[in-house]
Motif scaffolding. Structure first.
Motif, PDB file in Angstrom:
ATOM      1  N   CYS A  35       0.844  -1.197   0.000  1.00 28.08           N
ATOM      2  CA  CYS A  35       0.000   0.000   0.000  1.00 28.08           C
ATOM      3  C   CYS A  35       0.878   1.244   0.000  1.00 28.08           C
ATOM      4  O   CYS A  35       1.814   1.354   0.792  1.00 28.08           O
ATOM      5  CB  CYS A  35      -0.927  -0.011   1.203  1.00 28.08           C
ATOM      6  SG  CYS A  35      -1.832   1.524   1.382  1.00 28.08           S
ATOM      7  N   CYS A  94      -0.169   3.279   3.660  1.00 30.56           N
ATOM      8  CA  CYS A  94       0.199   2.773   4.983  1.00 30.56           C
ATOM      9  C   CYS A  94       1.406   1.829   4.912  1.00 30.56           C
ATOM     10  O   CYS A  94       1.937   1.443   5.947  1.00 30.56           O
ATOM     11  CB  CYS A  94      -0.994   2.077   5.640  1.00 30.56           C
ATOM     12  SG  CYS A  94      -1.539   0.589   4.806  1.00 30.56           S
ATOM     13  N   VAL A  96       1.677  -1.284   4.090  1.00 37.40           N
ATOM     14  CA  VAL A  96       1.461  -2.674   4.485  1.00 37.40           C
ATOM     15  C   VAL A  96       1.610  -3.604   3.274  1.00 37.40           C
ATOM     16  O   VAL A  96       1.248  -3.237   2.156  1.00 37.40           O
ATOM     17  CB  VAL A  96       0.071  -2.829   5.160  1.00 37.40           C
ATOM     18  CG1 VAL A  96      -1.065  -2.868   4.146  1.00 37.40           C
ATOM     19  CG2 VAL A  96       0.038  -4.054   6.056  1.00 37.40           C
ATOM     20  N   CYS A 149      -4.222   0.452  -0.566  1.00 39.11           N
ATOM     21  CA  CYS A 149      -5.096  -0.650  -0.133  1.00 39.11           C
ATOM     22  C   CYS A 149      -6.524  -0.176   0.139  1.00 39.11           C
ATOM     23  O   CYS A 149      -6.782   1.013   0.330  1.00 39.11           O
ATOM     24  CB  CYS A 149      -4.510  -1.356   1.081  1.00 39.11           C
ATOM     25  SG  CYS A 149      -4.735  -0.479   2.630  1.00 39.11           S
ATOM     26  N   CYS A 164      -7.223   1.977   3.333  1.00 36.36           N
ATOM     27  CA  CYS A 164      -6.806   3.380   3.246  1.00 36.36           C
ATOM     28  C   CYS A 164      -7.745   4.168   2.348  1.00 36.36           C
ATOM     29  O   CYS A 164      -8.047   5.326   2.621  1.00 36.36           O
ATOM     30  CB  CYS A 164      -5.378   3.482   2.728  1.00 36.36           C
ATOM     31  SG  CYS A 164      -4.159   2.921   3.924  1.00 36.36           S
TER      32      CYS A 164
HETATM   33 ZN   LIG Z   1      -3.109   1.029   3.233  1.00 34.48          ZN
END
Ligand SMILES: [Zn+2]
Length: 99
Positions: free
Chosen positions: A18, A21, A23, A46, A49
């Motif tokens: 992502c 963030c 991840v 993602c 988000c």
């Molecule tokens: Zn994210």
């Protein structure tokens, strides 16, 4: 950020990350899939988000359509006008052949 490989990434695949963030996703994409849509995955965010930002989930399909349709910049009134001019002609032609 884009994509990377971790210990669980299968051979020939990449794991998207992502862009907001950072991840690593729990699913993978094929290397070819990434190369084909590098721009998309490099700025991919993602679903969590996107929802936090009140935006729709990013769609690879939609991104591809945007890229393959350069007619998006075309002004809509011109298009409507062309369709209006063509439609009656087509109807007249088929009517003439069938009768
Ligand atoms: Zn994210």
């Amino acid at each position: 950020m884009g994509v990377h490989r971790h210990r669980g990434t299968p051979l020939g695949a990449l794991t998207p990350i992502c862009n907001a963030c950072g991840v690593s996703l729990c699913w993978d994409i094929a290397v070819e899939e990434y190369e084909e849509a590098r721009e998309f995955w490099d700025r991919w965010v993602c679903q969590d988000c996107r929802e936090d930002a009140g935006q729709e989930r990013m769609s690879l399909k939609g991104w591809k359509q945007e890229r393959t349709a350069p007619a998006v910049t075309e002004p809509p009134p011109a298009r409507t006008y062309a369709l209006k001019g063509m439609r009656p002609k087509a109807i007249q032609q088929t009517d003439g052949k069938r009768r």
